[in-house]
Design a protein around this motif. Structure first.
Motif, PDB file in Angstrom:
ATOM      1  N   SER A  81      -7.197 -33.409 -34.145  1.00 53.06           N
ATOM      2  CA  SER A  81      -7.345 -31.983 -34.489  1.00 53.06           C
ATOM      3  C   SER A  81      -5.985 -31.313 -34.667  1.00 53.06           C
ATOM      4  O   SER A  81      -5.681 -30.284 -34.039  1.00 53.06           O
ATOM      5  CB  SER A  81      -8.119 -31.225 -33.402  1.00 53.06           C
ATOM      6  OG  SER A  81      -9.355 -31.826 -33.168  1.00 53.06           O
TER       7      SER A  81
ATOM      8  N   ASP B 213      -4.642 -28.722 -31.651  1.00 51.59           N
ATOM      9  CA  ASP B 213      -5.490 -28.233 -30.560  1.00 51.59           C
ATOM     10  C   ASP B 213      -5.042 -28.828 -29.243  1.00 51.59           C
ATOM     11  O   ASP B 213      -4.865 -30.037 -29.120  1.00 51.59           O
ATOM     12  CB  ASP B 213      -6.952 -28.621 -30.817  1.00 51.59           C
ATOM     13  CG  ASP B 213      -7.644 -27.661 -31.755  1.00 51.59           C
ATOM     14  OD1 ASP B 213      -8.836 -27.876 -32.061  1.00 51.59           O
ATOM     15  OD2 ASP B 213      -6.995 -26.685 -32.192  1.00 51.59           O
TER      16      ASP B 213
ATOM     17  N   TRP C  66      -7.680 -35.897 -38.348  1.00 49.01           N
ATOM     18  CA  TRP C  66      -8.983 -35.582 -37.761  1.00 49.01           C
ATOM     19  C   TRP C  66      -9.070 -35.975 -36.285  1.00 49.01           C
ATOM     20  O   TRP C  66      -9.557 -35.199 -35.462  1.00 49.01           O
ATOM     21  CB  TRP C  66     -10.083 -36.280 -38.569  1.00 49.01           C
ATOM     22  CG  TRP C  66     -11.465 -35.994 -38.097  1.00 49.01           C
ATOM     23  CD1 TRP C  66     -12.317 -36.875 -37.488  1.00 49.01           C
ATOM     24  CD2 TRP C  66     -12.150 -34.737 -38.161  1.00 49.01           C
ATOM     25  NE1 TRP C  66     -13.497 -36.233 -37.181  1.00 49.01           N
ATOM     26  CE2 TRP C  66     -13.424 -34.933 -37.583  1.00 49.01           C
ATOM     27  CE3 TRP C  66     -11.815 -33.474 -38.652  1.00 49.01           C
ATOM     28  CZ2 TRP C  66     -14.365 -33.909 -37.494  1.00 49.01           C
ATOM     29  CZ3 TRP C  66     -12.753 -32.461 -38.560  1.00 49.01           C
ATOM     30  CH2 TRP C  66     -14.011 -32.683 -37.984  1.00 49.01           C
TER      31      TRP C  66
ATOM     32  N   GLY D  18     -14.172 -28.455 -37.967  1.00 49.63           N
ATOM     33  CA  GLY D  18     -12.935 -27.663 -38.129  1.00 49.63           C
ATOM     34  C   GLY D  18     -13.047 -26.191 -37.835  1.00 49.63           C
ATOM     35  O   GLY D  18     -14.044 -25.586 -37.979  1.00 49.63           O
TER      36      GLY D  18
END
Lengths: 92, 376
Positions: free
Chosen positions: B242, B258, B239, B376
């Motif tokens: 990402s 990301d 998390w 997300g």
């Protein structure tokens, strides 16, 4: 006479000439679709051993010159590279 | 010769819609694609399937999709399994946020739960949990083969008389007489109805009809490695960074991460992505350092302001339907979306009422979907 079930066209993924011709007959008349259905070109060689071979089968079945069969896009890395070579540097 | 329906876009969305229509005896359909079926997001995506979102709309649509995936898997031979999703949390503040998300998801029937680092090691053998504070597990989430989803649905449609033509680029849609005409590189194609399910090309095409949808394309990055025997089942998300990793059916690892990107620019490969993907996941799985990357590609998330798709009839334009702006979740939604679009095209209301909240008109009405938080 060649037994198509015994002719391997993709050595990375063990795909036979029979598999290729059957997929083409079902309507997958494009190298990109044959790639996703049969995994040709998805192994470590990334198509260097098989794509032109399958292109020639497709050309024969479609009755077009091999030059008329577009090849899938080549993408990096041009040869497989271990993740450790990217893990060492600074990340974003 | 006018057909009943032209579908612009032969990705999972367009193909699943055709499949559900054919089920109802409606097969006078032409599906076109500017490149080849699946060439957009369908063949590039991570293939994850989950109902664990943070809006009622996402959850209800995806619960229907999660119900349909095994049925389609059986009928069309699409590989699918409920291998779960695992969110790794490395910061205390994230645990509080996820506690709220889990409560919300449970209230709507999604059985997510908080798990300990020890349970993480059970769910993801060989993982290094030294930085993990807690995690969230979704047991009904999973993965499906994006390749089978396109190739098997395609051959199913072809065998039932649906026409699919690729290398056909739709340039303009216009009203003509009582119907519609799609101008393409192979000439004018006429139909009573048109569905635009053309991924990142949808906005431009609808503009030619005077429809302006707030969809922007965000470049995304993904890589696959060589194949291994099965190591871990869930799709795992880190998390804080990402980033995510999943082991696909053939044994290859697919990694996404990301990096800073600019909307509506052409996606380009970047060393920065490879460095981030490698750094994050070799920390969790040190043996991954020795593993070979075979291929790295880019694609787009077609994003809307509320991160929810635009689905349904276009108000004021009879016979025009849209399914776009999936914001990164089009693949997993496709069975439910196909079912809903088939209903709309047959003049019925969708089985899942929440679809009506995803209408194209919601932006003009200021009725954007609210999530409890972006997720997300």
């Amino acid at each position: 006479m060649l037994d198509a079930k015994k002719v391997i066209v993709c050595r990375c993924e063990d795909v036979t000439l029979y598999d290729v011709e059957k997929a083409i007959d079902e309507g997958l008349t494009d190298l990109e679709l044959l790639k996703r259905k049969l995994r040709i070109g998805m192994g470590p060689c990334q198509g260097s051993g098989c794509l032109l071979l399958v292109a020639s089968v497709l050309a024969r079945k479609k009755r077009v010159p091999v030059s008329g069969v577009p090849l899938p896009v080549s993408r990096p890395p041009i040869t497989p590279v271990q993740l450790k070579f990217f893990a060492g540097g600074k990340s974003g | 010769m006018a057909r009943r329906l032209i579908i612009v876009g032969a990705g999972v969305t367009g193909l699943m819609t055709a499949k559900f229509l054919v089920d109802r005896g409606f097969s006078d359909i032409l599906v076109i694609d500017r490149k080849y079926p699946g060439s957009g997001g369908s063949f590039r995506c991570a293939t994850g399937v989950r109902a664990s979102f943070t809006s009622r709309e996402h959850i209800k649509v995806m619960l229907r999709a999660v119900d349909l995936w095994p049925k389609l898997s059986k009928e069309l031979g699409i590989k699918y399994s409920r291998d779960g999703y695992l969110w790794l949390l490395t910061r205390d503040r994230d645990v509080e946020f996820f506690r709220e998300a889990v409560k919300f998801q449970n209230s709507l029937g999604v059985p997510t739960r908080l798990v300990t680092p020890e349970e993480v090691r059970g769910l993801a053998p060989t993982i290094n949990t030294s930085s993990v504070v807690a995690a969230v597990y979704d047991p009904i989430a999973g993965k499906a083969s994006c390749f089978d989803s396109v190739t098997n649905t395609l051959t199913h449609l072809l065998a039932r008389g649906v026409e699919v033509k690729w290398g056909v680029e739709a340039r303009k849609i216009a009203r003509e007489g009582g119907g519609l005409v799609v101008e393409t590189n192979i000439g004018s194609l006429r139909a009573d109805s048109v569905l635009v399910a053309a991924g990142d090309g949808s906005r431009r095409l609808l503009e030619t009809l005077g429809v302006d949808l707030p969809i922007r394309n965000l470049p995304k990055h993904a890589l696959v490695t060589e194949a291994f025997r099965p190591v871990f089942k869930p799709l795992i998300i880190d998390w804080a960074t990402s980033s995510y990793i999943v082991q696909l059916f053939n044994g290859n690892f697919y990694i996404g991460a990301d990096i800073p990107e600019v909307y509506d620019t052409v996606a380009k490969v970047k060393l920065e992505f490879l460095r981030k993907a490698a750094k994050v996941w070799t920390s969790y799985f040190p043996w991954l350092r020795e593993v070979y990357v075979l291929r790295y590609w880019t694609g787009y998330y077609d994003m809307t302001p509320d991160h929810h798709p635009v689905i349904g009839p276009v108000e004021g334009l009879e016979g025009v339907y849209v399914a776009a702006g999936f914001s990164g979740h089009g693949f997993m939604m496709s069975p439910a979306v196909g079912e809903a679009l088939a209903s709309y095209i047959l003049g019925e209301r969708p089985l899942v009422p929440e679809f009506e909240r995803l209408s194209p008109g919601r932006f003009a009405r200021g009725e954007l979907i609210k999530e409890i938080a972006v997720f997300g």
